[in-house]
Design an enzyme around this catalytic site. Structure first.
Site, short mmCIF file in Angstrom:
data_model
loop_
_atom_site.label_atom_id
_atom_site.label_comp_id
_atom_site.label_asym_id
_atom_site.label_seq_id
_atom_site.Cartn_x
_atom_site.Cartn_y
_atom_site.Cartn_z
N SER A 7 1.17 -0.87 0.36
CA SER A 7 0.27 -0.06 -0.36
C SER A 7 0.60 1.12 0.02
O SER A 7 0.49 2.17 -0.37
CB SER A 7 -0.67 -0.46 1.64
N TYR A 38 -3.92 1.48 3.93
CA TYR A 38 -5.13 0.28 3.34
C TYR A 38 -6.15 0.35 4.86
O TYR A 38 -7.03 -0.37 4.67
CB TYR A 38 -4.58 -1.00 2.47
N GLY A 39 -5.26 0.30 5.54
CA GLY A 39 -5.86 -0.26 6.81
C GLY A 39 -6.97 0.93 7.41
O GLY A 39 -7.34 -0.54 8.35
N CYS A 69 2.09 -6.39 1.89
CA CYS A 69 1.32 -5.55 2.70
C CYS A 69 0.30 -6.54 3.47
O CYS A 69 -0.51 -7.72 3.32
CB CYS A 69 0.44 -5.05 1.79
N ASN A 70 0.29 -7.14 4.99
CA ASN A 70 -0.49 -7.83 5.53
C ASN A 70 -1.91 -7.55 5.56
O ASN A 70 -2.34 -8.01 4.97
CB ASN A 70 0.06 -7.75 6.97
N THR A 71 -1.83 -6.22 5.52
CA THR A 71 -3.60 -5.84 5.13
C THR A 71 -4.34 -6.29 3.74
O THR A 71 -5.30 -7.16 3.76
CB THR A 71 -3.88 -4.49 5.33
N GLU A 149 4.87 6.87 9.47
CA GLU A 149 4.38 7.74 8.28
C GLU A 149 5.09 8.98 8.89
O GLU A 149 5.88 9.16 7.57
CB GLU A 149 2.85 7.13 7.87
N THR A 181 3.77 -4.26 8.32
CA THR A 181 4.83 -3.62 7.84
C THR A 181 6.05 -2.98 8.65
O THR A 181 7.18 -3.03 7.79
CB THR A 181 4.32 -3.18 6.02
N HIS A 182 4.58 -2.39 8.66
CA HIS A 182 5.32 -0.46 9.64
C HIS A 182 6.17 -1.12 10.89
O HIS A 182 6.86 -0.49 11.26
CB HIS A 182 4.81 0.09 9.62
N1 DGL Z 1 1.00 -2.04 4.81
C1 DGL Z 1 0.27 -1.87 5.76
C2 DGL Z 1 0.74 -4.01 6.17
O1 DGL Z 1 1.41 -3.61 6.44
C3 DGL Z 1 0.12 -1.31 6.50
C4 DGL Z 1 0.13 -0.11 6.30
C5 DGL Z 1 -1.42 0.34 5.29
O2 DGL Z 1 -2.43 0.63 6.47
O3 DGL Z 1 -1.41 1.13 4.19
O4 DGL Z 1 -1.05 -3.57 7.05
#
Ligand code: DGL
Length: 261
Positions: A7, A38-39, A69-71, A149, A181-182
């Site tokens: 994302s 995206y979260g 991205c996990n989400t 961020e 990811t953060h």
């Molecule tokens: N990259 C997203 C994750 O790993 C987190 C950032 C987002 O909310 O887009 O869940």
């Protein structure tokens, strides 16, 4: 070519793991920075955006797309693999992360993740798939993504927020999954708060699993270009991407192309 999709910027933490473990391949990284985070989005929107981009990346010639991205993975992976792109190779970070929980023999784990990942029980469901007796406690760490961020990795407010979330876990958890990811960038804060707690990083686990995946699929491995090159793309501002990307990867990167869906 291996494409990693995220994302925004922080899937670069996943790319780093892939490059460390599998430096011989060429990679392309795409961050949908124009529409990050995206979260906070609905299930439908996350699906729509992720599908749009995955289609686009295959159109660019991707051999394999890795959802860093996990989400995005949690909301789309089965749908993309089984319904939209059944003939293509798509992998996602939550699956190796959940597998590691199971392989480690933990009986109860905590997961830090975005609100939308927690809402759909991203890791809980995936761990249950292996063993439904493993207990998974998922905490939505709402403040962490916005703080990171803003570049406040080491700020007292980030450390305080991390502590607040970590302290919500039951005292008998045996490991914590960094389910976004953060979080690798604040890993040391978690280690300082809970020094003996094993931490599971789905980005690292994904790279490790990918290595064995390729050894089991020489046909796919042979189709991936080699040379150790990485190209970066964003839907957002390229200058900003380079600035933050340099910071995350600890080296100078070039991102010349801003893509639009
Ligand atoms: N990259 C997203 C994750 O790993 C987190 C950032 C987002 O909310 O887009 O869940």
């Amino acid at each position: 070519m291996i494409w990693l999709f995220d994302s925004g910027f922080w899937g670069l933490t996943v790319l780093k793991e892939f490059q460390d473990l599998l430096p011989q391949y060429d990679y392309c990284y795409f961050g949908d920075n124009a529409r990050c985070p995206y979260g906070d989005l609905s299930d439908e929107t996350i699906r729509q955006y992720t599908e749009e981009w995955v289609r686009f990346l295959f159109d660019q010639g991707a051999t394999i797309v890795i959802l860093a991205c996990n989400t995005a993975t949690a909301h789309t992976i089965r749908y993309l693999q089984q319904v939209r792109f059944p003939d293509r190779k798509i992998l996602g970070v939550t699956i190796p992360g959940a597998e590691k929980v199971w392989e480690s023999g933990h009986r109860k784990v905590g997961v830090l993740a975005t609100e939308s990942s927690v809402k759909i029980r991203a890791y809980k469901e995936r761990v249950r798939f292996h063993d439904e007796t493993i207990l998974v406690q998922e905490i939505a760490a709402k403040e962490l993504v916005p703080l990171i961020e803003q570049g406040k990795y080491h700020a007292p407010e980030t450390i305080a927020a991390t502590r607040r979330y970590i302290m919500q876990f039951d005292s008998d958890i045996e490991a914590i999954v960094l389910g976004c990811t953060h979080y690798p960038i604040i890993r040391h804060h978690i280690e300082a708060i809970l020094p003996y707690m094993p931490l599971i990083d789905p980005g690292y686990e994904s790279a490790r699993k990918f290595k064995t995946y390729l050894s089991r699929h020489p046909d796919i491995e042979q189709g991936i270009s080699r040379g150790g090159e990485v190209r970066f793309f964003t839907s957002g501002d390229t200058e900003n991407f380079m600035k933050i990307g340099n910071d995350i990867l600890g080296k100078n990167i070039t991102c010349l192309t801003s893509l639009r869906p």
